[in-house]
Design a protein around this motif. Structure first.
Motif, PDB file in Angstrom:
ATOM      1  N   SER A  84      22.418   2.321 -12.413  1.00 46.10           N
ATOM      2  CA  SER A  84      20.994   2.651 -12.480  1.00 46.10           C
ATOM      3  C   SER A  84      20.558   2.892 -13.929  1.00 46.10           C
ATOM      4  O   SER A  84      19.507   2.403 -14.362  1.00 46.10           O
ATOM      5  CB  SER A  84      20.721   3.891 -11.626  1.00 46.10           C
ATOM      6  N   ASP A  85      21.375   3.622 -14.674  1.00 44.59           N
ATOM      7  CA  ASP A  85      21.075   3.867 -16.092  1.00 44.59           C
ATOM      8  C   ASP A  85      21.040   2.564 -16.886  1.00 44.59           C
ATOM      9  O   ASP A  85      20.184   2.376 -17.760  1.00 44.59           O
ATOM     10  CB  ASP A  85      22.106   4.813 -16.706  1.00 44.59           C
ATOM     11  N   LEU A  86      21.965   1.670 -16.572  1.00 42.64           N
ATOM     12  CA  LEU A  86      22.010   0.387 -17.276  1.00 42.64           C
ATOM     13  C   LEU A  86      20.787  -0.468 -16.945  1.00 42.64           C
ATOM     14  O   LEU A  86      20.263  -1.164 -17.817  1.00 42.64           O
ATOM     15  CB  LEU A  86      23.297  -0.363 -16.948  1.00 42.64           C
ATOM     16  N   MET A  87      20.339  -0.417 -15.707  1.00 42.52           N
ATOM     17  CA  MET A  87      19.146  -1.184 -15.331  1.00 42.52           C
ATOM     18  C   MET A  87      17.912  -0.649 -16.067  1.00 42.52           C
ATOM     19  O   MET A  87      17.049  -1.426 -16.491  1.00 42.52           O
ATOM     20  CB  MET A  87      18.936  -1.137 -13.818  1.00 42.52           C
ATOM     21  N   ILE A  88      17.846   0.651 -16.247  1.00 42.90           N
ATOM     22  CA  ILE A  88      16.754   1.235 -17.028  1.00 42.90           C
ATOM     23  C   ILE A  88      16.859   0.769 -18.482  1.00 42.90           C
ATOM     24  O   ILE A  88      15.851   0.434 -19.114  1.00 42.90           O
ATOM     25  CB  ILE A  88      16.768   2.773 -16.926  1.00 42.90           C
ATOM     26  N   ALA A  89      18.077   0.723 -18.997  1.00 47.57           N
ATOM     27  CA  ALA A  89      18.276   0.261 -20.378  1.00 47.57           C
ATOM     28  C   ALA A  89      17.855  -1.195 -20.526  1.00 47.57           C
ATOM     29  O   ALA A  89      17.289  -1.584 -21.557  1.00 47.57           O
ATOM     30  CB  ALA A  89      19.747   0.436 -20.779  1.00 47.57           C
ATOM     31  N   VAL A  90      18.108  -2.013 -19.504  1.00 50.71           N
ATOM     32  CA  VAL A  90      17.681  -3.421 -19.539  1.00 50.71           C
ATOM     33  C   VAL A  90      16.158  -3.497 -19.615  1.00 50.71           C
ATOM     34  O   VAL A  90      15.605  -4.262 -20.413  1.00 50.71           O
ATOM     35  CB  VAL A  90      18.210  -4.187 -18.302  1.00 50.71           C
ATOM     36  N   GLN A  91      15.485  -2.704 -18.785  1.00 43.55           N
ATOM     37  CA  GLN A  91      14.024  -2.687 -18.815  1.00 43.55           C
ATOM     38  C   GLN A  91      13.518  -2.242 -20.185  1.00 43.55           C
ATOM     39  O   GLN A  91      12.559  -2.807 -20.723  1.00 43.55           O
ATOM     40  CB  GLN A  91      13.480  -1.747 -17.728  1.00 43.55           C
ATOM     41  N   GLU A  92      14.178  -1.241 -20.733  1.00 45.21           N
ATOM     42  CA  GLU A  92      13.775  -0.750 -22.050  1.00 45.21           C
ATOM     43  C   GLU A  92      13.959  -1.830 -23.121  1.00 45.21           C
ATOM     44  O   GLU A  92      13.102  -1.999 -24.000  1.00 45.21           O
ATOM     45  CB  GLU A  92      14.582   0.496 -22.401  1.00 45.21           C
ATOM     46  N   LEU A  93      15.054  -2.575 -23.038  1.00 41.01           N
ATOM     47  CA  LEU A  93      15.272  -3.667 -23.993  1.00 41.01           C
ATOM     48  C   LEU A  93      14.194  -4.741 -23.872  1.00 41.01           C
ATOM     49  O   LEU A  93      13.712  -5.260 -24.881  1.00 41.01           O
ATOM     50  CB  LEU A  93      16.641  -4.300 -23.774  1.00 41.01           C
ATOM     51  N   LYS A  94      13.833  -5.073 -22.646  1.00 40.85           N
ATOM     52  CA  LYS A  94      12.781  -6.074 -22.441  1.00 40.85           C
ATOM     53  C   LYS A  94      11.470  -5.602 -23.048  1.00 40.85           C
ATOM     54  O   LYS A  94      10.773  -6.370 -23.720  1.00 40.85           O
ATOM     55  CB  LYS A  94      12.592  -6.353 -20.950  1.00 40.85           C
ATOM     56  N   LEU A  95      11.139  -4.337 -22.814  1.00 42.14           N
ATOM     57  CA  LEU A  95       9.893  -3.806 -23.366  1.00 42.14           C
ATOM     58  C   LEU A  95       9.949  -3.730 -24.894  1.00 42.14           C
ATOM     59  O   LEU A  95       8.952  -3.986 -25.567  1.00 42.14           O
ATOM     60  CB  LEU A  95       9.601  -2.426 -22.768  1.00 42.14           C
ATOM     61  N   GLU A  96      11.114  -3.402 -25.418  1.00 43.48           N
ATOM     62  CA  GLU A  96      11.279  -3.355 -26.868  1.00 43.48           C
ATOM     63  C   GLU A  96      11.071  -4.738 -27.476  1.00 43.48           C
ATOM     64  O   GLU A  96      10.402  -4.889 -28.507  1.00 43.48           O
ATOM     65  CB  GLU A  96      12.682  -2.833 -27.181  1.00 43.48           C
ATOM     66  N   GLU A  97      11.636  -5.752 -26.830  1.00 40.74           N
ATOM     67  CA  GLU A  97      11.464  -7.135 -27.298  1.00 40.74           C
ATOM     68  C   GLU A  97       9.992  -7.538 -27.236  1.00 40.74           C
ATOM     69  O   GLU A  97       9.454  -8.133 -28.167  1.00 40.74           O
ATOM     70  CB  GLU A  97      12.319  -8.083 -26.442  1.00 40.74           C
ATOM     71  N   GLN A  98       9.352  -7.188 -26.131  1.00 41.89           N
ATOM     72  CA  GLN A  98       7.933  -7.510 -25.971  1.00 41.89           C
ATOM     73  C   GLN A  98       7.104  -6.813 -27.045  1.00 41.89           C
ATOM     74  O   GLN A  98       6.185  -7.404 -27.621  1.00 41.89           O
ATOM     75  CB  GLN A  98       7.487  -7.061 -24.570  1.00 41.89           C
ATOM     76  N   GLN A  99       7.447  -5.557 -27.338  1.00 45.08           N
ATOM     77  CA  GLN A  99       6.715  -4.817 -28.360  1.00 45.08           C
ATOM     78  C   GLN A  99       6.885  -5.473 -29.728  1.00 45.08           C
ATOM     79  O   GLN A  99       5.910  -5.594 -30.483  1.00 45.08           O
ATOM     80  CB  GLN A  99       7.207  -3.369 -28.406  1.00 45.08           C
ATOM     81  N   CYS A 100       8.073  -5.914 -30.045  1.00 43.21           N
ATOM     82  CA  CYS A 100       8.304  -6.571 -31.335  1.00 43.21           C
ATOM     83  C   CYS A 100       7.508  -7.861 -31.453  1.00 43.21           C
ATOM     84  O   CYS A 100       6.928  -8.154 -32.510  1.00 43.21           O
ATOM     85  CB  CYS A 100       9.786  -6.848 -31.534  1.00 43.21           C
ATOM     86  N   GLN A 101       7.453  -8.632 -30.378  1.00 42.38           N
ATOM     87  CA  GLN A 101       6.682  -9.874 -30.397  1.00 42.38           C
ATOM     88  C   GLN A 101       5.189  -9.585 -30.584  1.00 42.38           C
ATOM     89  O   GLN A 101       4.507 -10.273 -31.363  1.00 42.38           O
ATOM     90  CB  GLN A 101       6.911 -10.656 -29.108  1.00 42.38           C
ATOM     91  N   LEU A 102       4.698  -8.562 -29.888  1.00 39.82           N
ATOM     92  CA  LEU A 102       3.287  -8.205 -30.032  1.00 39.82           C
ATOM     93  C   LEU A 102       2.992  -7.675 -31.433  1.00 39.82           C
ATOM     94  O   LEU A 102       1.940  -7.972 -32.008  1.00 39.82           O
ATOM     95  CB  LEU A 102       2.889  -7.180 -28.970  1.00 39.82           C
ATOM     96  N   ASP A 103       3.930  -6.899 -31.978  1.00 40.32           N
ATOM     97  CA  ASP A 103       3.766  -6.403 -33.354  1.00 40.32           C
ATOM     98  C   ASP A 103       3.631  -7.563 -34.336  1.00 40.32           C
ATOM     99  O   ASP A 103       2.777  -7.537 -35.231  1.00 40.32           O
ATOM    100  CB  ASP A 103       4.977  -5.554 -33.770  1.00 40.32           C
ATOM    101  N   GLU A 104       4.478  -8.559 -34.141  1.00 39.89           N
ATOM    102  CA  GLU A 104       4.452  -9.716 -35.034  1.00 39.89           C
ATOM    103  C   GLU A 104       3.117 -10.462 -34.922  1.00 39.89           C
ATOM    104  O   GLU A 104       2.516 -10.841 -35.936  1.00 39.89           O
ATOM    105  CB  GLU A 104       5.616 -10.645 -34.688  1.00 39.89           C
TER     106      GLU A 104
END
Length: 154
Positions: A84-104
């Motif tokens: 469960s913790d790892l699945m949350i970490a996966v979601q967090e990574l996806k959102l982090e990637e999305q945030q970086c793309q939007l920042d760019e």
């Protein structure tokens, strides 16, 4: 190409590689957990059969099997929590990637000279900013979820 732009691009690539490596590590661990689940399941099935079929066994033997079964259940619960913790970490990574793309994207609009900006550029910049706020809020919810989970486990 100014130095600061090269530096930003390099940092973006580095952070993308770090996210990629973390994602790979998480995926490997999830696969390991899946294999361990199957092994625990097989062990549990064997112990249940022993408990049901061996009614004539000494009481201490049955107690030992029961304790082993309880240990397997506890181990499985711990793995489920980790999964469960790892699945949350996966979601967090996806959102982090999305945030970086939007920042760019946002940075490209913001770096455009005012004289070259159109109304469409302004509108697109506002939309990206809105999406960025949504992503940050989603990440915040995930972090709060993790914190609540951590506190409840204590």
């Amino acid at each position: 190409y100014p130095t600061w732009k090269r530096t930003l691009a390099r940092r973006a690539r580095e952070s993308q590689m770090k996210r990629f490596c973390r994602a790979q590590a998480i995926q490997r661990r999830l696969e390991e957990i899946e294999v361990t689940f199957r092994e625990l399941e097989q062990q549990g099935i064997k112990l249940e059969k022993l408990l049901r079929d061996e009614n004539e066994s000494p009481a201490d033997q049955q107690t030992q099997w029961t304790n082993q079964l309880l240990y397997l259940v506890q181990k499985k619960n711990n793995l489920m929590t980790e999964e469960s913790d790892l699945m949350i970490a996966v979601q967090e990574l996806k959102l982090e990637e999305q945030q970086c793309q939007l920042d760019e994207k946002l940075r490209t609009y913001m770096n455009k000279e005012d004289t070259l900006r159109t109304a469409e550029d302004e509108k697109a910049e506002q939309e990206i900013l809105k999406q960025l706020v949504e992503v940050v809020n989603k990440r915040n919810v995930l972090i709060q979820l993790q914190e609540e989970k951590r506190l409840s486990e204590l």
